[in-house]
Design an enzyme around this catalytic site. Structure first.
Site, PDB file in Angstrom:
ATOM      1  N   THR A  15      37.638 108.961   0.662  1.00 29.63           N
ATOM      2  CA  THR A  15      37.204 110.348   0.490  1.00 29.63           C
ATOM      3  C   THR A  15      36.106 110.730   1.461  1.00 29.63           C
ATOM      4  O   THR A  15      35.987 111.895   1.861  1.00 29.63           O
ATOM      5  CB  THR A  15      36.713 110.555  -0.960  1.00 29.63           C
ATOM      6  OG1 THR A  15      37.812 110.328  -1.820  1.00 29.63           O
ATOM      7  CG2 THR A  15      36.184 111.958  -1.192  1.00 29.63           C
ATOM      8  N   TYR A  29      42.385 116.885  -2.804  1.00 32.74           N
ATOM      9  CA  TYR A  29      42.220 116.851  -1.348  1.00 32.74           C
ATOM     10  C   TYR A  29      42.985 115.645  -0.834  1.00 32.74           C
ATOM     11  O   TYR A  29      43.485 114.836  -1.620  1.00 32.74           O
ATOM     12  CB  TYR A  29      40.728 116.719  -0.978  1.00 32.74           C
ATOM     13  CG  TYR A  29      40.084 115.515  -1.617  1.00 32.74           C
ATOM     14  CD1 TYR A  29      39.485 115.599  -2.865  1.00 32.74           C
ATOM     15  CD2 TYR A  29      40.147 114.265  -0.997  1.00 32.74           C
ATOM     16  CE1 TYR A  29      38.944 114.474  -3.485  1.00 32.74           C
ATOM     17  CE2 TYR A  29      39.609 113.142  -1.603  1.00 32.74           C
ATOM     18  CZ  TYR A  29      39.008 113.253  -2.842  1.00 32.74           C
ATOM     19  OH  TYR A  29      38.500 112.146  -3.453  1.00 32.74           O
ATOM     20  N   SER A  62      41.657 103.596  -0.358  1.00 30.43           N
ATOM     21  CA  SER A  62      41.300 102.197  -0.592  1.00 30.43           C
ATOM     22  C   SER A  62      42.159 101.517  -1.648  1.00 30.43           C
ATOM     23  O   SER A  62      42.204 100.292  -1.708  1.00 30.43           O
ATOM     24  CB  SER A  62      39.821 102.080  -0.948  1.00 30.43           C
ATOM     25  OG  SER A  62      39.559 102.607  -2.221  1.00 30.43           O
ATOM     26  N   THR A  95      36.369 104.858  -2.463  1.00 23.42           N
ATOM     27  CA  THR A  95      35.552 104.307  -3.543  1.00 23.42           C
ATOM     28  C   THR A  95      36.359 103.492  -4.566  1.00 23.42           C
ATOM     29  O   THR A  95      35.781 102.732  -5.323  1.00 23.42           O
ATOM     30  CB  THR A  95      34.806 105.435  -4.288  1.00 23.42           C
ATOM     31  OG1 THR A  95      35.751 106.419  -4.692  1.00 23.42           O
ATOM     32  CG2 THR A  95      33.743 106.053  -3.415  1.00 23.42           C
ATOM     33  N   ASP A  96      37.680 103.669  -4.574  1.00 23.45           N
ATOM     34  CA  ASP A  96      38.464 103.032  -5.643  1.00 23.45           C
ATOM     35  C   ASP A  96      38.376 101.506  -5.624  1.00 23.45           C
ATOM     36  O   ASP A  96      38.316 100.876  -6.677  1.00 23.45           O
ATOM     37  CB  ASP A  96      39.933 103.476  -5.572  1.00 23.45           C
ATOM     38  CG  ASP A  96      40.099 104.933  -5.993  1.00 23.45           C
ATOM     39  OD1 ASP A  96      39.100 105.567  -6.356  1.00 23.45           O
ATOM     40  OD2 ASP A  96      41.239 105.433  -5.951  1.00 23.45           O
ATOM     41  N   LYS A 168      32.684 100.938  -9.617  1.00 19.16           N
ATOM     42  CA  LYS A 168      32.932 102.362  -9.862  1.00 19.16           C
ATOM     43  C   LYS A 168      33.113 102.538 -11.362  1.00 19.16           C
ATOM     44  O   LYS A 168      33.975 101.897 -11.973  1.00 19.16           O
ATOM     45  CB  LYS A 168      34.174 102.807  -9.101  1.00 19.16           C
ATOM     46  CG  LYS A 168      34.437 104.301  -9.196  1.00 19.16           C
ATOM     47  CD  LYS A 168      35.594 104.728  -8.297  1.00 19.16           C
ATOM     48  CE  LYS A 168      35.712 106.241  -8.267  1.00 19.16           C
ATOM     49  NZ  LYS A 168      36.785 106.695  -7.351  1.00 19.16           N
ATOM     50  N   GLU A 288      35.271  82.047 -28.161  1.00 16.87           N
ATOM     51  CA  GLU A 288      36.589  82.688 -28.297  1.00 16.87           C
ATOM     52  C   GLU A 288      37.756  81.735 -27.983  1.00 16.87           C
ATOM     53  O   GLU A 288      38.768  81.773 -28.660  1.00 16.87           O
ATOM     54  CB  GLU A 288      36.721  83.953 -27.424  1.00 16.87           C
ATOM     55  CG  GLU A 288      35.880  85.131 -27.887  1.00 16.87           C
ATOM     56  CD  GLU A 288      36.378  85.729 -29.196  1.00 16.87           C
ATOM     57  OE1 GLU A 288      37.430  85.313 -29.699  1.00 16.87           O
ATOM     58  OE2 GLU A 288      35.677  86.608 -29.740  1.00 16.87           O
TER      59      GLU A 288
HETATM   60  N1  LIG Z   1      36.442 108.878  -3.891  1.00 12.52           N
HETATM   61  C1  LIG Z   1      37.319 108.161  -3.215  1.00 12.52           C
HETATM   62  O1  LIG Z   1      37.006 107.628  -2.165  1.00 12.52           O
HETATM   63  C2  LIG Z   1      38.684 108.001  -3.799  1.00 12.52           C
HETATM   64  C3  LIG Z   1      39.766 108.326  -2.777  1.00 12.52           C
HETATM   65  C4  LIG Z   1      40.833 107.269  -2.666  1.00 12.52           C
HETATM   66  N2  LIG Z   1      41.563 107.083  -3.862  1.00 12.52           N
HETATM   67  C5  LIG Z   1      40.244 105.966  -2.117  1.00 12.52           C
HETATM   68  O2  LIG Z   1      39.790 105.120  -2.823  1.00 12.52           O
HETATM   69  O3  LIG Z   1      40.236 105.824  -0.928  1.00 12.52           O
END
Ligand SMILES: NC(=O)CC[C@H](N)C(=O)O
Length: 331
Positions: A15, A29, A62, A95-96, A168, A288
């Protein structure tokens, strides 16, 4: 005036390189659109903290990162870290799976130079886009000597997080990256404020080295839930995984009907790693399930996706369950 530190920005997509149709599109987007040269040219303020050069390594979202992407990126980071004219490295990333890449680099790149992985929650075209400040923070942290030797770092939302610990935790808001152990510090207007340091082994103190790793073994994850069955466990076993992470309920508990299937895998030489789907806390050994008796490993405080990264790296060398458990305590 002394020359500014040289920071190389390795762009991989996400992103932070995203673009939407309108400024109102904060969540709708396309990721991985803007090339690194344009990203850097749009942020002339970077010149205040570093001499910056950019390389486009990939241009992807990602969630589509593969082990090959991890290896290619880590090799490039390692090579750059050995260059006398490079002071720090920034990786722009979706970010994923950012937390997986950051942890991988933390385990295999043998350097004390700052490595900072950065992303954003909104594309640069959106109202209140967060990428520009996150990137400015990443470059300024990567350019600073006090960031050296702290392992791979992650900067979002003014915070400096440990790449090992951070995940995340929200899929919309800009304060998306958190660690149950807290950030290492904060970065504000190009200055770092540190409050703690990592104690787990990383980077220059790691026994692993990307320069010696040709490929990564197959390690997958099965998720624990009510009415658990063994379809996934059996399928991964047949597929020949070297380790299987069980993202168990609670303190890594395993459904009674799944235990024989996991024990059968272990009898076939597959490492069984007991993690938890609960985001925080840590899995206790022999609570466990009788890990000593079953010759299983516990994932400590690593979330399943991070346990998978560590297991892959660890299993690039021969390990029994005992040595693998030692690695899970230490990294
Ligand atoms: N906020 C993000 O970067 C998510 C965008 C995308 N799904 C990625 O991980 O690249």
């Amino acid at each position: 005036q002394a020359a500014k530190p040289h920071v190389v920005v390795l762009a991989t997509g996400g992103t932070i390189a995203g673009a939407g149709a309108s400024a109102a599109n904060s969540a709708t987007y396309s990721a991985a659109k803007v090339p690194v040269d344009k990203l850097l040219a749009g942020l002339p303020e970077l010149g205040q903290v570093a001499r910056v050069s950019g390389e486009q390594v990939f241009q992807i979202a990602s969630e589509s990162f593969t082990n090959e992407h991890l290896l290619t990126l880590a090799r490039r980071v390692s090579a750059l870290s050995k260059q006398a004219d490079v002071n720090g490295i920034v990786i722009t990333h979706g970010t994923d799976t950012l937390e997986e890449t950051a942890y991988f680099l933390n385990l295999v790149v043998r350097t004390t130079k700052p490595i900072v992985v950065v992303g954003s929650m909104r594309p640069g075209t959106a109202l209140s886009a967060d990428g520009a400040l996150n990137l400015y923070d990443a470059v300024s942290v990567a350019a600073s000597q006090d960031a050296a030797g702290k392992g791979v770092l992650v900067t979002l939302n003014d915070e400096i997080q440990s790449g090992r610990d951070v995940s995340k935790t929200v899929n919309i808001k800009t304060e998306a990256f958190k660690s149950q152990w807290g950030p290492l510090g904060m970065v504000v207007e190009g200055r770092n404020y540190w409050f703690r340091a990592p104690v787990k082994r990383h980077t220059s103190a790691s026994e692993f080295n990307i320069d010696e790793i040709q490929s990564l073994p197959a390690v997958d994850i099965v998720y624990g839930y009510g009415n658990m069955n063994t379809t996934g466990i059996d399928a991964y076993g047949k597929a020949g995984v070297k380790a299987l992470i069980h993202a168990g309920t609670g303190n890594g508990s395993v459904a009674a009907q799944a235990v024989p299937a996991l024990r059968a895998l272990r009898a076939n030489g597959v490492q069984v790693i007991r993690g938890a789907r609960v985001p925080d806390g840590f899995v206790l050994r022999n609570a466990e399930q009788p890990d000593d008796q079953y010759d299983w490993v516990v994932a400590h405080d690593l979330r399943p996706q991070k346990a998978r990264i560590l297991a892959m790296v660890a299993l690039t060398k021969p390990q029994d369950a005992k040595s693998l458990q030692r690695i899970f305590w230490e990294y």
